[in-house]
Design a protein around this motif. Structure first.
Motif, PDB file in Angstrom:
ATOM      1  N   ALA A  32       0.833  -1.207   0.000  1.00 53.03           N
ATOM      2  CA  ALA A  32       0.000   0.000   0.000  1.00 53.03           C
ATOM      3  C   ALA A  32       0.866   1.255   0.000  1.00 53.03           C
ATOM      4  O   ALA A  32       0.531   2.257  -0.649  1.00 53.03           O
ATOM      5  CB  ALA A  32      -0.929  -0.009   1.211  1.00 53.03           C
ATOM      6  N   ALA A  33       1.985   1.210   0.716  1.00 49.31           N
ATOM      7  CA  ALA A  33       2.872   2.380   0.787  1.00 49.31           C
ATOM      8  C   ALA A  33       3.456   2.708  -0.583  1.00 49.31           C
ATOM      9  O   ALA A  33       3.453   3.875  -1.009  1.00 49.31           O
ATOM     10  CB  ALA A  33       3.987   2.128   1.795  1.00 49.31           C
ATOM     11  N   TYR A  34       3.958   1.696  -1.289  1.00 52.17           N
ATOM     12  CA  TYR A  34       4.508   1.953  -2.621  1.00 52.17           C
ATOM     13  C   TYR A  34       3.411   2.369  -3.597  1.00 52.17           C
ATOM     14  O   TYR A  34       3.638   3.191  -4.493  1.00 52.17           O
ATOM     15  CB  TYR A  34       5.271   0.731  -3.133  1.00 52.17           C
ATOM     16  CG  TYR A  34       6.668   0.630  -2.579  1.00 52.17           C
ATOM     17  CD1 TYR A  34       7.651   1.536  -2.961  1.00 52.17           C
ATOM     18  CD2 TYR A  34       7.018  -0.368  -1.671  1.00 52.17           C
ATOM     19  CE1 TYR A  34       8.941   1.465  -2.450  1.00 52.17           C
ATOM     20  CE2 TYR A  34       8.305  -0.454  -1.150  1.00 52.17           C
ATOM     21  CZ  TYR A  34       9.265   0.467  -1.547  1.00 52.17           C
ATOM     22  OH  TYR A  34      10.541   0.396  -1.032  1.00 52.17           O
ATOM     23  N   SER A  35       2.219   1.817  -3.425  1.00 51.06           N
ATOM     24  CA  SER A  35       1.092   2.256  -4.252  1.00 51.06           C
ATOM     25  C   SER A  35       0.793   3.729  -4.012  1.00 51.06           C
ATOM     26  O   SER A  35       0.581   4.506  -4.954  1.00 51.06           O
ATOM     27  CB  SER A  35      -0.156   1.427  -3.939  1.00 51.06           C
ATOM     28  OG  SER A  35       0.011   0.078  -4.288  1.00 51.06           O
ATOM     29  N   LYS A  36       0.770   4.119  -2.755  1.00 57.72           N
ATOM     30  CA  LYS A  36       0.482   5.514  -2.401  1.00 57.72           C
ATOM     31  C   LYS A  36       1.542   6.448  -2.973  1.00 57.72           C
ATOM     32  O   LYS A  36       1.225   7.538  -3.468  1.00 57.72           O
ATOM     33  CB  LYS A  36       0.400   5.664  -0.881  1.00 57.72           C
ATOM     34  CG  LYS A  36       0.108   7.092  -0.413  1.00 57.72           C
ATOM     35  CD  LYS A  36      -0.091   7.155   1.095  1.00 57.72           C
ATOM     36  CE  LYS A  36      -0.219   8.606   1.566  1.00 57.72           C
ATOM     37  NZ  LYS A  36      -1.345   9.318   0.925  1.00 57.72           N
ATOM     38  N   ILE A  37       2.789   6.024  -2.914  1.00 54.60           N
ATOM     39  CA  ILE A  37       3.885   6.832  -3.470  1.00 54.60           C
ATOM     40  C   ILE A  37       3.632   7.101  -4.950  1.00 54.60           C
ATOM     41  O   ILE A  37       3.764   8.234  -5.428  1.00 54.60           O
ATOM     42  CB  ILE A  37       5.232   6.112  -3.264  1.00 54.60           C
ATOM     43  CG1 ILE A  37       5.618   6.141  -1.780  1.00 54.60           C
ATOM     44  CG2 ILE A  37       6.328   6.741  -4.122  1.00 54.60           C
ATOM     45  CD1 ILE A  37       6.716   5.164  -1.415  1.00 54.60           C
ATOM     46  N   TYR A  38       3.250   6.054  -5.673  1.00 53.74           N
ATOM     47  CA  TYR A  38       2.965   6.211  -7.104  1.00 53.74           C
ATOM     48  C   TYR A  38       1.751   7.104  -7.319  1.00 53.74           C
ATOM     49  O   TYR A  38       1.788   8.055  -8.105  1.00 53.74           O
ATOM     50  CB  TYR A  38       2.738   4.842  -7.743  1.00 53.74           C
ATOM     51  CG  TYR A  38       2.457   4.917  -9.230  1.00 53.74           C
ATOM     52  CD1 TYR A  38       3.488   4.803 -10.151  1.00 53.74           C
ATOM     53  CD2 TYR A  38       1.159   5.112  -9.708  1.00 53.74           C
ATOM     54  CE1 TYR A  38       3.241   4.883 -11.520  1.00 53.74           C
ATOM     55  CE2 TYR A  38       0.902   5.202 -11.065  1.00 53.74           C
ATOM     56  CZ  TYR A  38       1.942   5.081 -11.965  1.00 53.74           C
ATOM     57  OH  TYR A  38       1.686   5.180 -13.319  1.00 53.74           O
ATOM     58  N   LEU A  39       0.665   6.817  -6.622  1.00 53.98           N
ATOM     59  CA  LEU A  39      -0.585   7.545  -6.824  1.00 53.98           C
ATOM     60  C   LEU A  39      -0.455   9.020  -6.448  1.00 53.98           C
ATOM     61  O   LEU A  39      -1.046   9.888  -7.100  1.00 53.98           O
ATOM     62  CB  LEU A  39      -1.702   6.896  -6.008  1.00 53.98           C
ATOM     63  CG  LEU A  39      -2.105   5.480  -6.434  1.00 53.98           C
ATOM     64  CD1 LEU A  39      -3.014   4.850  -5.389  1.00 53.98           C
ATOM     65  CD2 LEU A  39      -2.788   5.492  -7.796  1.00 53.98           C
ATOM     66  N   ASP A  40       0.309   9.305  -5.402  1.00 52.68           N
ATOM     67  CA  ASP A  40       0.483  10.692  -4.971  1.00 52.68           C
ATOM     68  C   ASP A  40       1.407  11.476  -5.898  1.00 52.68           C
ATOM     69  O   ASP A  40       1.392  12.707  -5.882  1.00 52.68           O
ATOM     70  CB  ASP A  40       1.053  10.740  -3.548  1.00 52.68           C
ATOM     71  CG  ASP A  40       0.007  10.403  -2.489  1.00 52.68           C
ATOM     72  OD1 ASP A  40      -1.173  10.212  -2.861  1.00 52.68           O
ATOM     73  OD2 ASP A  40       0.371  10.326  -1.302  1.00 52.68           O
ATOM     74  N   SER A  41       2.207  10.768  -6.681  1.00 51.15           N
ATOM     75  CA  SER A  41       3.198  11.434  -7.528  1.00 51.15           C
ATOM     76  C   SER A  41       2.748  11.593  -8.974  1.00 51.15           C
ATOM     77  O   SER A  41       3.063  12.595  -9.619  1.00 51.15           O
ATOM     78  CB  SER A  41       4.514  10.643  -7.518  1.00 51.15           C
ATOM     79  OG  SER A  41       5.038  10.537  -6.217  1.00 51.15           O
ATOM     80  N   MET A  42       2.026  10.611  -9.475  1.00 57.26           N
ATOM     81  CA  MET A  42       1.768  10.542 -10.904  1.00 57.26           C
ATOM     82  C   MET A  42       0.394  11.093 -11.269  1.00 57.26           C
ATOM     83  O   MET A  42      -0.556  11.027 -10.485  1.00 57.26           O
ATOM     84  CB  MET A  42       1.886   9.097 -11.381  1.00 57.26           C
ATOM     85  CG  MET A  42       3.252   8.475 -11.113  1.00 57.26           C
ATOM     86  SD  MET A  42       4.618   9.328 -11.948  1.00 57.26           S
ATOM     87  CE  MET A  42       4.291   8.848 -13.650  1.00 57.26           C
ATOM     88  N   GLY A  43       0.311  11.625 -12.484  1.00 57.54           N
ATOM     89  CA  GLY A  43      -0.947  12.113 -13.018  1.00 57.54           C
ATOM     90  C   GLY A  43      -1.612  11.072 -13.898  1.00 57.54           C
ATOM     91  O   GLY A  43      -1.192   9.907 -13.950  1.00 57.54           O
ATOM     92  N   THR A  44      -2.627  11.499 -14.623  1.00 54.47           N
ATOM     93  CA  THR A  44      -3.423  10.547 -15.410  1.00 54.47           C
ATOM     94  C   THR A  44      -3.573  10.962 -16.874  1.00 54.47           C
ATOM     95  O   THR A  44      -4.454  10.474 -17.567  1.00 54.47           O
ATOM     96  CB  THR A  44      -4.826  10.389 -14.793  1.00 54.47           C
ATOM     97  OG1 THR A  44      -5.456  11.677 -14.721  1.00 54.47           O
ATOM     98  CG2 THR A  44      -4.742   9.786 -13.398  1.00 54.47           C
ATOM     99  N   ASP A  45      -2.717  11.868 -17.342  1.00 53.81           N
ATOM    100  CA  ASP A  45      -2.799  12.242 -18.754  1.00 53.81           C
ATOM    101  C   ASP A  45      -2.332  11.112 -19.660  1.00 53.81           C
ATOM    102  O   ASP A  45      -2.533  11.155 -20.874  1.00 53.81           O
ATOM    103  CB  ASP A  45      -1.949  13.491 -19.025  1.00 53.81           C
ATOM    104  CG  ASP A  45      -2.577  14.745 -18.434  1.00 53.81           C
ATOM    105  OD1 ASP A  45      -3.768  14.698 -18.078  1.00 53.81           O
ATOM    106  OD2 ASP A  45      -1.879  15.766 -18.324  1.00 53.81           O
ATOM    107  N   LYS A  46      -1.708  10.119 -19.074  1.00 52.87           N
ATOM    108  CA  LYS A  46      -1.252   8.942 -19.810  1.00 52.87           C
ATOM    109  C   LYS A  46      -1.478   7.731 -18.914  1.00 52.87           C
ATOM    110  O   LYS A  46      -1.364   7.823 -17.694  1.00 52.87           O
ATOM    111  CB  LYS A  46       0.236   9.095 -20.158  1.00 52.87           C
ATOM    112  CG  LYS A  46       0.773   8.090 -21.145  1.00 52.87           C
ATOM    113  CD  LYS A  46       2.217   8.452 -21.500  1.00 52.87           C
ATOM    114  CE  LYS A  46       2.804   7.463 -22.489  1.00 52.87           C
ATOM    115  NZ  LYS A  46       4.212   7.806 -22.827  1.00 52.87           N
TER     116      LYS A  46
END
Length: 325
Positions: A267-281
């Motif tokens: 969950a922590a690594y998922s959160k890191i990705y989700l909090d950092s990345m956008g959704t234009d791609k």
């Protein structure tokens, strides 16, 4: 009980949505208020974080002010078809090339440039690259391999570039051998050479080389060593490696047996990705990762959720997550 669980997950989803909206509403200085280099760096970061629409004005501003790297980055951010350059994509690649950017010249030298000036840029880059190759420039040798695609010279130049230590060429040559090209008469030599090339590329920090080498180690049973390579990549801020670790810890695929399942770390690594990345791609993948995160969080205690948040906060205080390949 089921009703409570659904309500709880809805609340988690709402919290994540609010966080995402806050992230999406992050404001940055106007491009014109920044130095050209700072505008380029910010735009490049945002595009690498799939916040492409936010990043493009900064790249365009820096490109229009004469920054060659920004012009090429802006051109690439406009791509909608990997097979063919679009008109504005071509325009800014030309701008970068005329400012001396050889990677832009290479882009314009390939078949996807359908605007009639391909041979002009190819001839110019051939001259530059041959002169540099004569001085043992490994990057120039790799460019020559690409300029001679589908000819007998392609593999020769790729081999030379790899021999002279170009990490990209080492990976690409290894991959070429891995898919069956080239001749190896002694059984097992092909596999040995692929591993050697991937390792050489990996030792220079090339992510594709690291992936290839880690995959070989994993297949050989050296799972910890392979996983350590993925962790090293994630710890540089590589977005793909971060979400890969999340999936491995969450056992998102039933066949995963290493490492042991750990929903806190997953969950922590998922959160890191989700909090950092956008959704234009890759918007659909983002939604999948979000669902996996919510599922994992729904299994955790309050204390474990705090661990997730603390881990992610600490990680992001040290690393900027973006696509690094």
């Amino acid at each position: 009980m089921q009703k409570v669980k659904i309500g709880y997950r809805w609340l988690l989803c709402l919290c994540l949505l609010c966080a995402s909206q806050t992230q999406a509403q992050t404001t940055y200085p106007a491009p014109s208020s920044m130095s050209i280099e700072d505008a380029y760096q910010l735009g490049d970061l945002l595009v690498d974080q799939y916040k492409i629409k936010q990043g493009q004005p900064y790249l365009k501003y820096a490109a229009d002010k004469g920054n060659a790297k920004a012009a090429l980055a802006y051109s690439r951010s406009l791509s909608t078809n990997v097979m063919v350059l679009g008109p504005q994509e071509h325009e800014y690649a030309v701008k970068a090339a005329k400012l001396g950017n050889e990677d832009a010249m290479l882009t314009l030298s390939l078949n996807k440039n359908i605007f009639g000036d391909r041979e002009e840029f190819r001839i110019e880059l051939l001259k530059i690259s041959k002169e540099k190759a004569e001085q043992s420039n490994a990057d120039a040798m790799r460019k020559l391999s690409l300029l001679y695609l589908d000819t007998s010279d392609e593999l020769d130049w790729l081999r030379k570039s790899a021999e002279y230590g170009n990490a990209k060429a080492q990976y690409e040559l290894g991959r070429t051998y891995e898919v069956g090209e080239g001749w190896f008469f002694i059984p097992g030599n092909r596999e040995k050479e692929v591993k050697r090339l991937y390792k050489a590329s990996a030792e220079q920090g090339n992510f594709r080389g690291m992936e290839g080498y880690a995959s070989i180690l994993f297949k050989e049973g050296n799972k910890k060593e392979a996983f350590d390579i993925w962790t090293k990549m994630a710890n540089t801020g590589d977005a793909f490696s971060t979400i890969y670790l999340a999936g491995q810890y969450l056992h998102t695929i039933p066949e995963i047996s290493y490492p042991e399942k750990d929903e806190v770390l997953g969950a922590a690594y998922s959160k890191i990705y989700l909090d950092s990345m956008g959704t234009d791609k890759e918007h659909d993948l983002y939604d999948i990762y979000k669902e996996q995160y919510l599922e994992a969080m729904s299994h955790l205690s309050d204390a474990q959720k705090k661990q997730v948040n603390d881990f992610a906060k600490e990680f992001l205080s040290k690393h900027t997550v973006r696509v690094l390949r």
